[in-house]
Design an enzyme around this catalytic site. Structure first.
Site, PDB file in Angstrom:
ATOM      1  N   ASP A  24       9.181  -5.662  -4.279  1.00  0.00           N
ATOM      2  CA  ASP A  24       8.304  -5.067  -5.278  1.00  0.00           C
ATOM      3  C   ASP A  24       6.990  -4.718  -4.552  1.00  0.00           C
ATOM      4  OD1 ASP A  24       7.223  -4.472  -7.914  1.00  0.00           O
ATOM      5  OD2 ASP A  24       6.157  -6.380  -7.760  1.00  0.00           O
ATOM      6  N   ASP A  26       3.257  -4.117  -6.405  1.00  0.00           N
ATOM      7  CA  ASP A  26       2.078  -4.760  -6.995  1.00  0.00           C
ATOM      8  C   ASP A  26       2.259  -6.270  -7.085  1.00  0.00           C
ATOM      9  OD1 ASP A  26       0.036  -2.743  -7.817  1.00  0.00           O
ATOM     10  OD2 ASP A  26       1.744  -1.870  -8.870  1.00  0.00           O
TER      11      ASP A  26
END
Length: 247
Positions: A24, A26
């Protein structure tokens, strides 16, 4: 495919021989959640949201973090016209990018992990619910343009996280089985997506509570990439890979 139908071993060694790691962005590559929180807090307060009281960090973690903007249209503005709600998020993401250009910091230990991934010749993909403009900017700011082979955007898939589609698309793009890959994620939504795609997930409790990530099913939860238990697990994977070669 549901996470309940694809239980994963709590030991990451179960993925050996490891072929790919999916990330991922963020809160996983960059410590960007405080910037998102600030942008949401300022813009929502300006609208008079919550009676004009600033949203709390707890509200942000529980209701906003990890969700995609189309979902947040309903979460934050259920009574708004959809186009008006979408315009809010366009403006919010623009504010985020202005702030992030000056404030983005990598998660501690990321450089060492990326070197390890490259040294081992592993495939790698970034998979995010963030808008493409945000994702590309953060990857560039972190100097990872050449590191990732693919960038998968949730809203460009049939369904975004917490559905497995973004991770399934990433695996397909790499030509790698879920049995030989795992995921780094920082949100409940992302952990559910990775597990539903059949992979083990390492949760990063950089901002979200460890109990929340463990409850979502993370095989391991770390604060950042400097943690000894992560490197012990990676060494175990590497050792098992060598053992499999011998046998």
């Amino acid at each position: 495919m549901s996470s309940s139908s694809t239980p994963r071993c709590s030991s990451l060694a179960s993925v050996a021989p490891l072929e790919a790691i999916l990330f991922d962005i963020d809160g996983t590559l960059a410590d960007s959640d405080p910037i998102h929180y600030y942008a949401f807090r300022e813009m929502l307060q300006e609208l008079g949201y919550n009676g004009g009281e600033p949203i709390t960090e707890e509200f942000f973690i529980t209701n906003i973090s990890g969700k995609h903007n189309e979902e947040l249209c309903q979460v934050l503005f259920p009574d708004w016209d959809l186009q008006r709600a979408r315009k809010f998020f366009v403006d919010k993401e623009a504010m985020f990018r202005r702030l992030a250009a000056e404030q983005t910091e990598p998660v501690a230990g990321l450089d060492a992990l990326c070197r390890w991934v490259e040294d081992k010749g592993l495939r790698r993909t970034a998979v995010t619910n963030a808008p493409r403009a945000n994702a590309e900017m953060l990857i560039s700011l972190l100097g990872l343009d050449e590191f990732f082979e693919l960038l998968v955007i949730g809203n460009e898939c049939e369904r975004p996280k917490p559905f497995p589609d973004p991770y399934l698309n990433a695996l397909k793009g790499l030509g790698v089985s879920a049995d030989h890959a795992f995921v780094f994620e920082d949100s409940v939504s992302g952990i559910k997506a990775g597990m539903a795609a059949g992979m083990s997930v390492v949760g990063l409790a950089l901002r979200n509570p460890e109990s929340m990530l463990t409850g979502a099913g993370a095989a391991m939860v770390i604060k950042d990439y400097t943690e000894t238990k992560l490197w012990t697990a990676l060494e175990e994977i590497d050792k098992k890979k060598e053992e499999l070669k011998v046998t």
